[in-house]
Design a protein around this motif. Structure first.
Motif, mmCIF file in Angstrom:
data_model
loop_
_atom_site.group_PDB
_atom_site.id
_atom_site.type_symbol
_atom_site.label_atom_id
_atom_site.label_comp_id
_atom_site.label_asym_id
_atom_site.label_seq_id
_atom_site.Cartn_x
_atom_site.Cartn_y
_atom_site.Cartn_z
ATOM 1 N N LYS A 84 44.539 27.186 72.479
ATOM 2 C CA LYS A 84 45.167 26.229 71.559
ATOM 3 C C LYS A 84 44.418 26.251 70.238
ATOM 4 O O LYS A 84 43.353 26.869 70.134
ATOM 5 C CB LYS A 84 45.167 24.810 72.136
ATOM 6 C CG LYS A 84 43.791 24.289 72.492
ATOM 7 C CD LYS A 84 43.748 22.777 72.601
ATOM 8 C CE LYS A 84 43.736 22.135 71.231
ATOM 9 N NZ LYS A 84 43.536 20.664 71.278
ATOM 10 N N SER A 85 44.961 25.544 69.250
ATOM 11 C CA SER A 85 44.355 25.484 67.922
ATOM 12 C C SER A 85 44.446 24.073 67.375
ATOM 13 O O SER A 85 45.227 23.251 67.859
ATOM 14 C CB SER A 85 45.076 26.436 66.966
ATOM 15 O OG SER A 85 44.985 27.760 67.427
ATOM 16 N N MET A 86 43.662 23.809 66.323
ATOM 17 C CA MET A 86 43.651 22.486 65.687
ATOM 18 C C MET A 86 43.025 22.615 64.302
ATOM 19 O O MET A 86 42.156 23.462 64.091
ATOM 20 C CB MET A 86 42.818 21.533 66.558
ATOM 21 C CG MET A 86 42.740 20.100 66.078
ATOM 22 S SD MET A 86 41.787 19.130 67.316
ATOM 23 C CE MET A 86 41.637 17.573 66.454
ATOM 24 N N VAL A 87 43.481 21.761 63.395
ATOM 25 C CA VAL A 87 42.875 21.688 62.061
ATOM 26 C C VAL A 87 42.160 20.346 61.950
ATOM 27 O O VAL A 87 42.754 19.299 62.246
ATOM 28 C CB VAL A 87 43.937 21.803 60.950
ATOM 29 C CG1 VAL A 87 43.280 21.732 59.572
ATOM 30 C CG2 VAL A 87 44.743 23.093 61.095
ATOM 31 N N ILE A 88 40.901 20.360 61.526
ATOM 32 C CA ILE A 88 40.144 19.134 61.292
ATOM 33 C C ILE A 88 39.925 19.001 59.790
ATOM 34 O O ILE A 88 39.299 19.861 59.159
ATOM 35 C CB ILE A 88 38.823 19.144 62.088
ATOM 36 C CG1 ILE A 88 39.152 19.083 63.590
ATOM 37 C CG2 ILE A 88 37.920 17.985 61.675
ATOM 38 C CD1 ILE A 88 37.951 19.050 64.506
ATOM 39 N N ASN A 89 40.496 17.926 59.220
ATOM 40 C CA ASN A 89 40.493 17.716 57.768
ATOM 41 C C ASN A 89 39.396 16.757 57.329
ATOM 42 O O ASN A 89 38.834 16.027 58.160
ATOM 43 C CB ASN A 89 41.871 17.169 57.353
ATOM 44 C CG ASN A 89 42.952 18.235 57.353
ATOM 45 O OD1 ASN A 89 42.702 19.366 56.955
ATOM 46 N ND2 ASN A 89 44.149 17.884 57.804
ATOM 47 N N PRO A 90 39.105 16.724 56.018
ATOM 48 C CA PRO A 90 38.147 15.748 55.489
ATOM 49 C C PRO A 90 38.553 14.336 55.910
ATOM 50 O O PRO A 90 39.750 14.001 55.911
ATOM 51 C CB PRO A 90 38.267 15.931 53.970
ATOM 52 C CG PRO A 90 38.708 17.344 53.789
ATOM 53 C CD PRO A 90 39.628 17.618 54.947
ATOM 54 N N ILE A 134 39.898 25.160 60.524
ATOM 55 C CA ILE A 134 40.875 25.445 61.581
ATOM 56 C C ILE A 134 40.147 26.149 62.707
ATOM 57 O O ILE A 134 39.370 27.080 62.475
ATOM 58 C CB ILE A 134 42.082 26.267 61.058
ATOM 59 C CG1 ILE A 134 43.093 26.526 62.183
ATOM 60 C CG2 ILE A 134 41.655 27.568 60.387
ATOM 61 C CD1 ILE A 134 44.447 27.028 61.687
ATOM 62 N N LEU A 173 37.147 28.619 61.607
ATOM 63 C CA LEU A 173 37.347 29.264 60.318
ATOM 64 C C LEU A 173 37.510 28.202 59.239
ATOM 65 O O LEU A 173 37.955 27.085 59.534
ATOM 66 C CB LEU A 173 38.635 30.107 60.360
ATOM 67 C CG LEU A 173 38.813 31.030 61.551
ATOM 68 C CD1 LEU A 173 40.248 31.559 61.582
ATOM 69 C CD2 LEU A 173 37.834 32.187 61.495
ATOM 70 N N ILE A 176 48.396 25.725 54.889
ATOM 71 C CA ILE A 176 46.995 25.870 55.286
ATOM 72 C C ILE A 176 46.836 27.263 55.887
ATOM 73 O O ILE A 176 47.525 27.616 56.853
ATOM 74 C CB ILE A 176 46.578 24.797 56.314
ATOM 75 C CG1 ILE A 176 46.735 23.402 55.691
ATOM 76 C CG2 ILE A 176 45.137 25.019 56.768
ATOM 77 C CD1 ILE A 176 46.567 22.267 56.701
ATOM 78 N N THR A 177 45.941 28.031 55.279
ATOM 79 C CA THR A 177 45.704 29.382 55.773
ATOM 80 C C THR A 177 44.245 29.522 56.207
ATOM 81 O O THR A 177 43.400 28.679 55.880
ATOM 82 C CB THR A 177 46.039 30.430 54.698
ATOM 83 O OG1 THR A 177 45.328 30.099 53.501
ATOM 84 C CG2 THR A 177 47.528 30.449 54.395
ATOM 85 N N GLU A 178 43.984 30.590 56.933
ATOM 86 C CA GLU A 178 42.654 30.809 57.494
ATOM 87 C C GLU A 178 41.711 31.462 56.480
ATOM 88 O O GLU A 178 42.080 32.441 55.832
ATOM 89 C CB GLU A 178 42.765 31.701 58.726
ATOM 90 C CG GLU A 178 43.587 31.054 59.827
ATOM 91 C CD GLU A 178 43.953 31.999 60.945
ATOM 92 O OE1 GLU A 178 44.104 31.527 62.069
ATOM 93 O OE2 GLU A 178 44.091 33.215 60.696
ATOM 94 N N HIS A 220 40.305 27.855 66.748
ATOM 95 C CA HIS A 220 41.089 28.409 67.846
ATOM 96 C C HIS A 220 40.194 28.484 69.065
ATOM 97 O O HIS A 220 39.018 28.861 68.948
ATOM 98 C CB HIS A 220 41.576 29.819 67.504
ATOM 99 C CG HIS A 220 42.315 29.920 66.212
ATOM 100 N ND1 HIS A 220 43.525 29.290 66.003
ATOM 101 C CD2 HIS A 220 42.026 30.553 65.051
ATOM 102 C CE1 HIS A 220 43.942 29.557 64.774
ATOM 103 N NE2 HIS A 220 43.060 30.311 64.175
ATOM 104 N N HIS A 259 37.938 13.155 58.928
ATOM 105 C CA HIS A 259 37.828 13.136 60.393
ATOM 106 C C HIS A 259 36.353 12.991 60.773
ATOM 107 O O HIS A 259 35.491 13.585 60.126
ATOM 108 C CB HIS A 259 38.387 14.457 60.949
ATOM 109 C CG HIS A 259 38.529 14.475 62.444
ATOM 110 N ND1 HIS A 259 37.457 14.635 63.284
ATOM 111 C CD2 HIS A 259 39.620 14.332 63.234
ATOM 112 C CE1 HIS A 259 37.892 14.613 64.538
ATOM 113 N NE2 HIS A 259 39.198 14.425 64.537
ATOM 114 N N ASN A 286 43.603 24.997 51.942
ATOM 115 C CA ASN A 286 44.783 24.171 51.738
ATOM 116 C C ASN A 286 45.289 24.376 50.313
ATOM 117 O O ASN A 286 44.663 23.928 49.358
ATOM 118 C CB ASN A 286 44.404 22.701 51.982
ATOM 119 C CG ASN A 286 45.616 21.846 52.297
ATOM 120 O OD1 ASN A 286 46.707 22.116 51.798
ATOM 121 N ND2 ASN A 286 45.430 20.842 53.128
#
Lengths: 135, 135
Positions: A14-20, A31, A60, A69-71, A33, A22, A64
């Motif tokens: 699975k994957s997830m993005v953690i933003n400012p 991001i 990674l 949102i890219t890696e 994986h 959090h 933004n």
């Protein structure tokens, strides 16, 4: 704790993005994986991970821009490695981090108990693993 | 164009989040992961994809909450399948989409030329593939 050679060919969990903003942003912003080797995949399915199970947390930078949102570059390769005897003090799991694209520069070392296990212990009933396998 | 059985065990190529405001949001908004079978992996590395190469575009809803983006339900499983004779009119690639978690409900059908190839043709010098393999 060896570097997890070949993990980019393992099963993508699975994957997830953690933003400012959090609470984990400082440690894990970006991001990520999760990848599982065959024994870890068996563990996700059974709820108990056998010795030899390895889970990789591949973090990674998240770029933004332009409503996407890219890696970006790799920040760290986090590793959980199950060896119930060797790592008995930390739930049977060894924890390590390899900085950026390095296979030798370690981020955790002998600090696993405070830096990793302290949070993972909350997941004791899931064999110390936070992630779940996405279909 | 068969459903790509077992693609969740294939190599994870890369991921991206497409947010509201992006020109492709209506079609592809959410978080997507690309997966490659062995022949497609060879194609990414060589720049030319052999017949039998299959690339999956796995699109999930992106849940944005509490300063994190997590994966929601599957929206569509997009597939590119290389067969240079069968799909000669569309660059040697067949294009199909399977809605949600269905293996039979098709989203593209006979509309591949307008719905898929029209954009992919811009990538002719990359054998019609937009994505690149992330290390």
């Amino acid at each position: 704790m060896p570097y997890p050679e070949g993990y980019r060919d393992w099963h993508h969990v699975k994957s997830m993005v953690i933003n400012p903003g959090h609470p984990l942003y400082e440690a894990f912003g970006g991001i990520h994986h999760l990848y599982a080797n065959k024994k870890a995949l068996e563990g996700y399915r059974k709820g108990r991970f056998p010795d030899g199970a390895v889970i990789v947390f591949d973090l990674l930078e998240a770029k933004n821009a332009d409503n996407a949102i890219t890696e970006g570059p790799r920040k760290v390769v986090g590793v959980m490695h199950k060896d119930s005897k060797k790592f008995a003090k930390t739930g049977g799991w060894g924890f390590e981090g390899f900085k950026g694209d390095s296979k030798t520069e370690r981020a955790v070392g002998n600090k696993a108990e405070a830096a990793c296990y302290a949070c993972h212990t909350a997941q004791k009933d899931k064999d110390y693993v936070f992630s779940q396998l996405r279909p």
